[in-house]
Design an enzyme around this catalytic site. Sequence first.
Site, PDB file in Angstrom:
ATOM      1  N   TYR A 263      19.472  43.295  11.249  1.00 47.45           N
ATOM      2  CA  TYR A 263      18.579  42.142  11.486  1.00 47.45           C
ATOM      3  C   TYR A 263      18.582  41.752  12.964  1.00 47.45           C
ATOM      4  O   TYR A 263      17.520  41.608  13.582  1.00 47.45           O
ATOM      5  CB  TYR A 263      19.043  40.982  10.603  1.00 47.45           C
ATOM      6  CG  TYR A 263      18.290  39.680  10.787  1.00 47.45           C
ATOM      7  CD1 TYR A 263      16.920  39.589  10.524  1.00 47.45           C
ATOM      8  CD2 TYR A 263      18.959  38.532  11.195  1.00 47.45           C
ATOM      9  CE1 TYR A 263      16.245  38.390  10.677  1.00 47.45           C
ATOM     10  CE2 TYR A 263      18.298  37.327  11.341  1.00 47.45           C
ATOM     11  CZ  TYR A 263      16.941  37.257  11.084  1.00 47.45           C
ATOM     12  OH  TYR A 263      16.280  36.052  11.238  1.00 47.45           O
TER      13      TYR A 263
ATOM     14  N   ILE B 267       9.946  28.054   7.264  1.00 46.90           N
ATOM     15  CA  ILE B 267       9.451  27.479   8.519  1.00 46.90           C
ATOM     16  C   ILE B 267       7.926  27.558   8.581  1.00 46.90           C
ATOM     17  O   ILE B 267       7.252  26.602   8.981  1.00 46.90           O
ATOM     18  CB  ILE B 267      10.095  28.186   9.741  1.00 46.90           C
ATOM     19  CG1 ILE B 267      11.626  28.063   9.673  1.00 46.90           C
ATOM     20  CG2 ILE B 267       9.582  27.578  11.044  1.00 46.90           C
ATOM     21  CD1 ILE B 267      12.383  28.843  10.742  1.00 46.90           C
TER      22      ILE B 267
ATOM     23  N   GLY C 177       6.825  30.996   3.726  1.00 46.25           N
ATOM     24  CA  GLY C 177       8.273  30.843   3.866  1.00 46.25           C
ATOM     25  C   GLY C 177       8.648  29.435   4.295  1.00 46.25           C
ATOM     26  O   GLY C 177       7.797  28.551   4.421  1.00 46.25           O
TER      27      GLY C 177
ATOM     28  N   LYS D  37      15.446  42.097  15.715  1.00 50.44           N
ATOM     29  CA  LYS D  37      14.880  40.960  16.456  1.00 50.44           C
ATOM     30  C   LYS D  37      15.008  41.168  17.968  1.00 50.44           C
ATOM     31  O   LYS D  37      14.148  40.741  18.725  1.00 50.44           O
ATOM     32  CB  LYS D  37      15.567  39.658  16.029  1.00 50.44           C
ATOM     33  CG  LYS D  37      15.171  39.200  14.627  1.00 50.44           C
ATOM     34  CD  LYS D  37      13.731  38.692  14.591  1.00 50.44           C
ATOM     35  CE  LYS D  37      13.392  38.095  13.239  1.00 50.44           C
ATOM     36  NZ  LYS D  37      12.065  37.461  13.213  1.00 50.44           N
TER      37      LYS D  37
ATOM     38  N   GLY E 251       8.501  34.357   0.288  1.00 54.38           N
ATOM     39  CA  GLY E 251       7.887  33.027   0.307  1.00 54.38           C
ATOM     40  C   GLY E 251       7.166  32.716  -0.996  1.00 54.38           C
ATOM     41  O   GLY E 251       6.850  33.615  -1.772  1.00 54.38           O
TER      42      GLY E 251
ATOM     43  N   ASP F 119       0.840  36.063   4.336  1.00 53.49           N
ATOM     44  CA  ASP F 119       2.167  36.310   3.754  1.00 53.49           C
ATOM     45  C   ASP F 119       2.011  37.351   2.642  1.00 53.49           C
ATOM     46  O   ASP F 119       0.990  37.383   1.964  1.00 53.49           O
ATOM     47  CB  ASP F 119       2.724  35.007   3.154  1.00 53.49           C
ATOM     48  CG  ASP F 119       4.245  35.003   3.052  1.00 53.49           C
ATOM     49  OD1 ASP F 119       4.895  34.167   3.707  1.00 53.49           O
ATOM     50  OD2 ASP F 119       4.792  35.846   2.288  1.00 53.49           O
TER      51      ASP F 119
ATOM     52  N   LEU G  46       6.020  34.680  12.320  1.00 54.57           N
ATOM     53  CA  LEU G  46       7.264  34.283  11.653  1.00 54.57           C
ATOM     54  C   LEU G  46       7.669  35.236  10.536  1.00 54.57           C
ATOM     55  O   LEU G  46       8.820  35.198  10.080  1.00 54.57           O
ATOM     56  CB  LEU G  46       7.107  32.864  11.057  1.00 54.57           C
ATOM     57  CG  LEU G  46       7.423  31.677  11.982  1.00 54.57           C
ATOM     58  CD1 LEU G  46       6.571  31.671  13.225  1.00 54.57           C
ATOM     59  CD2 LEU G  46       7.244  30.369  11.226  1.00 54.57           C
TER      60      LEU G  46
ATOM     61  N   ALA H 115       9.058  34.464  16.463  1.00 55.88           N
ATOM     62  CA  ALA H 115      10.270  33.827  15.933  1.00 55.88           C
ATOM     63  C   ALA H 115      11.420  34.811  16.015  1.00 55.88           C
ATOM     64  O   ALA H 115      11.431  35.842  15.340  1.00 55.88           O
ATOM     65  CB  ALA H 115      10.036  33.411  14.484  1.00 55.88           C
TER      66      ALA H 115
HETATM   67  N1  LIG Z   1      15.336  29.659   8.712  1.00 56.09           N
HETATM   68  C1  LIG Z   1      16.227  29.945   9.618  1.00 56.09           C
HETATM   69  O1  LIG Z   1      17.307  29.336   9.627  1.00 56.09           O
HETATM   70  C2  LIG Z   1      15.951  30.978  10.685  1.00 56.09           C
HETATM   71  C3  LIG Z   1      16.949  31.196  11.645  1.00 56.09           C
HETATM   72  C4  LIG Z   1      16.716  32.147  12.625  1.00 56.09           C
HETATM   73  C5  LIG Z   1      15.504  32.833  12.673  1.00 56.09           C
HETATM   74  N2  LIG Z   1      14.572  32.611  11.714  1.00 56.09           N
HETATM   75  C6  LIG Z   1      13.313  33.373  11.818  1.00 56.09           C
HETATM   76  O2  LIG Z   1      12.212  32.511  11.591  1.00 56.09           O
HETATM   77  C7  LIG Z   1      11.191  33.173  10.857  1.00 56.09           C
HETATM   78  C8  LIG Z   1      10.865  32.399   9.609  1.00 56.09           C
HETATM   79  O3  LIG Z   1      12.054  32.270   8.839  1.00 56.09           O
HETATM   80  P1  LIG Z   1      12.085  31.514   7.453  1.00 56.09           P
HETATM   81  O4  LIG Z   1      13.433  30.910   7.305  1.00 56.09           O
HETATM   82  O5  LIG Z   1      10.869  30.680   7.273  1.00 56.09           O
HETATM   83  O6  LIG Z   1      12.058  32.778   6.493  1.00 56.09           O
HETATM   84  P2  LIG Z   1      11.454  32.940   5.037  1.00 56.09           P
HETATM   85  O7  LIG Z   1      12.086  34.141   4.462  1.00 56.09           O
HETATM   86  O8  LIG Z   1      11.497  31.672   4.298  1.00 56.09           O
HETATM   87  O9  LIG Z   1       9.945  33.268   5.411  1.00 56.09           O
HETATM   88  C9  LIG Z   1       9.532  34.531   5.878  1.00 56.09           C
HETATM   89  C10 LIG Z   1       8.221  34.837   5.202  1.00 56.09           C
HETATM   90  O10 LIG Z   1       7.765  36.124   5.617  1.00 56.09           O
HETATM   91  C11 LIG Z   1       7.196  36.760   4.500  1.00 56.09           C
HETATM   92  N3  LIG Z   1       7.231  38.200   4.730  1.00 56.09           N
HETATM   93  C12 LIG Z   1       8.323  39.014   4.722  1.00 56.09           C
HETATM   94  N4  LIG Z   1       7.948  40.283   4.941  1.00 56.09           N
HETATM   95  C13 LIG Z   1       6.605  40.265   5.102  1.00 56.09           C
HETATM   96  C14 LIG Z   1       5.629  41.271   5.344  1.00 56.09           C
HETATM   97  N5  LIG Z   1       5.978  42.572   5.451  1.00 56.09           N
HETATM   98  N6  LIG Z   1       4.330  40.908   5.454  1.00 56.09           N
HETATM   99  C15 LIG Z   1       3.966  39.609   5.316  1.00 56.09           C
HETATM  100  N7  LIG Z   1       4.830  38.623   5.074  1.00 56.09           N
HETATM  101  C16 LIG Z   1       6.146  38.942   4.965  1.00 56.09           C
HETATM  102  C17 LIG Z   1       8.030  36.327   3.311  1.00 56.09           C
HETATM  103  O11 LIG Z   1       7.368  36.428   2.073  1.00 56.09           O
HETATM  104  C18 LIG Z   1       8.323  34.882   3.684  1.00 56.09           C
HETATM  105  O12 LIG Z   1       7.375  33.990   3.122  1.00 56.09           O
HETATM  106  C19 LIG Z   1      11.712  34.591  10.593  1.00 56.09           C
HETATM  107  O13 LIG Z   1      11.168  35.445  11.573  1.00 56.09           O
HETATM  108  C20 LIG Z   1      13.217  34.479  10.770  1.00 56.09           C
HETATM  109  O14 LIG Z   1      13.773  35.680  11.212  1.00 56.09           O
HETATM  110  C21 LIG Z   1      14.775  31.697  10.738  1.00 56.09           C
END
Ligand SMILES: NC(=O)c1ccc[n+]([C@@H]2O[C@H](COP(=O)([O-])OP(=O)(O)OC[C@H]3O[C@@H](n4cnc5c(N)ncnc54)[C@H](O)[C@@H]3O)[C@@H](O)[C@H]2O)c1
Length: 323
Positions: A149, A13, A11, A153, A37, A32, A77, A117
Amino acid sequence: MKKILITGVCGLIGSHLADALLSKGYRVTGLDDLSVGKLNNIRHNLRDPKFKFVKADILDAKTLGRFVRRADIVAHLAAAKKIGESGNALDTLTVNIDGTRNIFEAAKNTKAKVLLASTSDVYGLSNDIPFREDGDLVIGSPTAKRWAYAVSKICAEQLAFSYYKEYKVPVVIVRYFGCFSPRASFTSTSGHIPLFIDAILNDKAVVIHGDGKQTRSMGSVDDVVRGTVLAIQNHKAVGEIFNIGNDEEISVIGSARLIHKIASTGKKLKLKFIPYKKIFGTYEDIRRRVPCLDKAKRVLGYRPEISLADSIRHTIKIRREAI
Ligand SMILES: NC(=O)c1ccc[n+]([C@@H]2O[C@H](COP(=O)([O-])OP(=O)(O)OC[C@H]3O[C@@H](n4cnc5c(N)ncnc54)[C@H](O)[C@@H]3O)[C@@H](O)[C@H]2O)c1
């Protein structure tokens, strides 16, 4: 050499975090299920002997446990982030709660440090601006699809604290405020900035939920990753929650105008407003979302270094080449 497991490594981050930790000499296993992602986000690391990729679902406790038990640190994450639009609340609740529990069940014996996260979304409808980590979390009506959501969290955070207190698993919670980069999914899970960038570059209407006057604090993924690494490395962070992100407050409509200005497409900005009711059902909007970063600054020495405008500029440049 510390071994770290990153869940959600493909993903936004997670993939940048993998880059940062590899450059600091960590051995990184990235996990992942590729539901959101992209393998492309980590392809450049696949030949690195310090990096290993595992395609697995965090709901598969047995496989996940095997990798958690091999790690000194887990950066958890992986999450389902659909916020209401798709109506798939059950997936969000299951992945984010049961998946997090699987992590802690495996970590409770090894005492691997777990960074969880979390999200600014947990502050919900709180009017206590800027949001402080010890402030109230105010969740709205149960009939609005919006809250699955945030609730998932909050539940994950509570699980983290429970395993910290009852099993002495060292935990650190980071509440991210929105961030983006060219590696974002550019779908509804990526937040509004990537969607606005694509709409403007493609001369399509920017879709705005509500009146667009609601504010958000968005920033560069590089700042978020730097804050995450600081939180992982600082022993004073254990048992604590930190807001991590950018505290530049801007309205949603203001961010559309900023992107339009930076993109300089020569076309007019087209805006399409959609009432919240249509997307979320019964809904009260989060009017302002701004982090207080004092604690992150005091304990971790963190503060954002990249402006929102610079981050948009960079993302537009790379995205232009991709589309
Ligand atoms: N990007 C932001 O602005 C933001 C803001 C607040 C919180 N977050 C938190 O940060 C973390 C990362 O966010 P991000 O933006 O990189 O999200 P993203 O969606 O880009 O990445 C999340 C990854 O988790 C993987 N995933 C989902 N379900 C899964 C499962 N059951 N098993 C294995 N992998 C799984 C997805 O394929 C993806 O690659 C998350 O926990 C999100 O809640 C992100």
